[in-house]
Design a protein around this motif. Structure first.
Motif, short mmCIF file in Angstrom:
data_model
loop_
_atom_site.label_atom_id
_atom_site.label_comp_id
_atom_site.label_asym_id
_atom_site.label_seq_id
_atom_site.Cartn_x
_atom_site.Cartn_y
_atom_site.Cartn_z
N TYR A 1 -3.09 0.36 -13.52
CA TYR A 1 -3.52 1.75 -13.33
C TYR A 1 -4.73 1.99 -14.24
O TYR A 1 -4.65 1.81 -15.45
N VAL B 1 -11.64 1.03 -5.23
CA VAL B 1 -10.96 1.27 -3.95
C VAL B 1 -11.88 0.91 -2.79
O VAL B 1 -11.45 0.31 -1.79
N MET C 1 0.83 -1.21 0.00
CA MET C 1 0.00 0.00 0.00
C MET C 1 0.86 1.26 0.00
O MET C 1 0.56 2.23 -0.70
N ARG C 2 1.93 1.27 0.76
CA ARG C 2 2.83 2.43 0.76
C ARG C 2 3.46 2.61 -0.61
O ARG C 2 3.59 3.74 -1.11
N ARG D 1 0.84 4.02 -3.01
CA ARG D 1 0.50 5.42 -2.73
C ARG D 1 1.62 6.38 -3.11
O ARG D 1 1.37 7.45 -3.66
N ASP D 2 2.86 5.98 -2.83
CA ASP D 2 3.97 6.94 -2.91
C ASP D 2 4.93 6.69 -4.06
O ASP D 2 5.77 7.55 -4.34
N VAL E 1 -5.24 1.50 -4.33
CA VAL E 1 -5.32 2.88 -3.85
C VAL E 1 -5.93 3.77 -4.93
O VAL E 1 -5.99 3.39 -6.11
N TYR E 2 -6.35 4.96 -4.52
CA TYR E 2 -6.79 6.01 -5.44
C TYR E 2 -5.73 7.10 -5.38
O TYR E 2 -5.43 7.62 -4.31
N ARG E 3 -5.16 7.44 -6.54
CA ARG E 3 -4.07 8.43 -6.55
C ARG E 3 -3.95 9.06 -7.93
O ARG E 3 -4.58 8.61 -8.90
#
Length: 253
Positions: free
Chosen positions: A60, A82, A23-24, A27-28, A100-102
């Motif tokens: 994606y 999500v 997850m990290r 997200r990043d 995730v949503y990003r």
């Protein structure tokens, strides 16, 4: 699925990541588009994602690539994916890969860890089976009101675990359950499922899950999700197919 350009991503770490690390990373990390999954209905891009020493493959789905649907509001499918992950995480069953949503190269959207499946699995045989992971998924689908549980949306792993993907058409306020997993219809819910549903009811009504779902879905859709959980607990059985619409998506695989 097949990706245009036949991208190749060295992904020795991705499948071994624990969910928190994944997850990290999702997200990043920095997204690099490698190709497009041409069999997908909506724009689905195969990417690498890197953050420091961590690297993995991922999917994606940008909001701008979503095709309009008559029965779901435009631009909401990524958020529904999500939301499905959030519900799956709350069950503890690990049904949906980390999601995730990003923001991304084509704007905001859903980013999900890529899962390498067991190529030797016969999907037709799997769909007809009574695998315990599929029974959990049938309960999950009833909760999220999955309108499109095809056999091709099952991702069996070599270790026997089964993930589910493609949850963009879930959480409608009206009942829309369509699935290939009807083998438990009318059967009593397992004790394990009842325990999970009791926790979901609490989490949606007054816990973190409810707060998160209200960030991703319309208020009526969150309320309908709670009501579906309550209905499952009240009846104590797996739901029957509806007589008002097709119960199995097309194509089923």
């Amino acid at each position: 699925m097949t990706a245009e350009g036949e991208p190749s991503i060295t992904d020795e770490e991705g499948p071994g990541l624990d969910d928190a690390t994944a997850m990290r990373l999702l997200r990043d990390g920095t997204l690099d588009v490698a190709g497009r999954l041409v069999e997908a209905t909506n724009m689905t891009l195969y990417c690498s994602i890197r953050n420091g020493a961590h690297v993995a493959a991922c999917v994606y789905k940008p909001v701008r690539g979503e095709r309009p649907l008559w029965d779901f509001p435009d631009g909401t499918l990524a958020a529904r994916e999500v939301a499905a992950y959030e519900v799956a995480a709350a069950t503890g069953w690990r049904i949906v890969p980390p999601t995730v949503y990003r923001d991304g190269p084509l704007g905001p959207g859903m980013v999900q860890l890529w899962i390498d499946t067991d190529p030797e699995t016969d999907l037709l045989a799997l769909v007809r089976s009574r695998h315990p992971a599929l029974r959990r998924m049938a309960v999950f689908d009833a909760v999220v009101n999955n309108a499109d549980r095809k056999g091709g949306h099952l991702l069996p792993l070599r270790d026997g675990h089964i993930y589910g993907v493609d949850h963009g058409v879930c959480f409608a306020a009206d009942d829309k359950l369509r699935t290939v997993l009807w083998q438990w219809r009318g059967k009593p819910l397992p004790r394990e499922a009842v325990t999970v549903l009791v926790n979901l009811e609490h989490e949606i009504e007054r816990g973190r899950l409810g707060r998160r779902l209200r960030e991703l879905l319309a208020p009526a859709e969150v309320e309908a999700t709670w009501e579906r959980v309550r209905r499952l607990l009240d009846t104590g059985i797996h739901p029957y197919p509806s007589e008002d619409w097709p119960a199995i998506p097309w194509p089923p695989i």
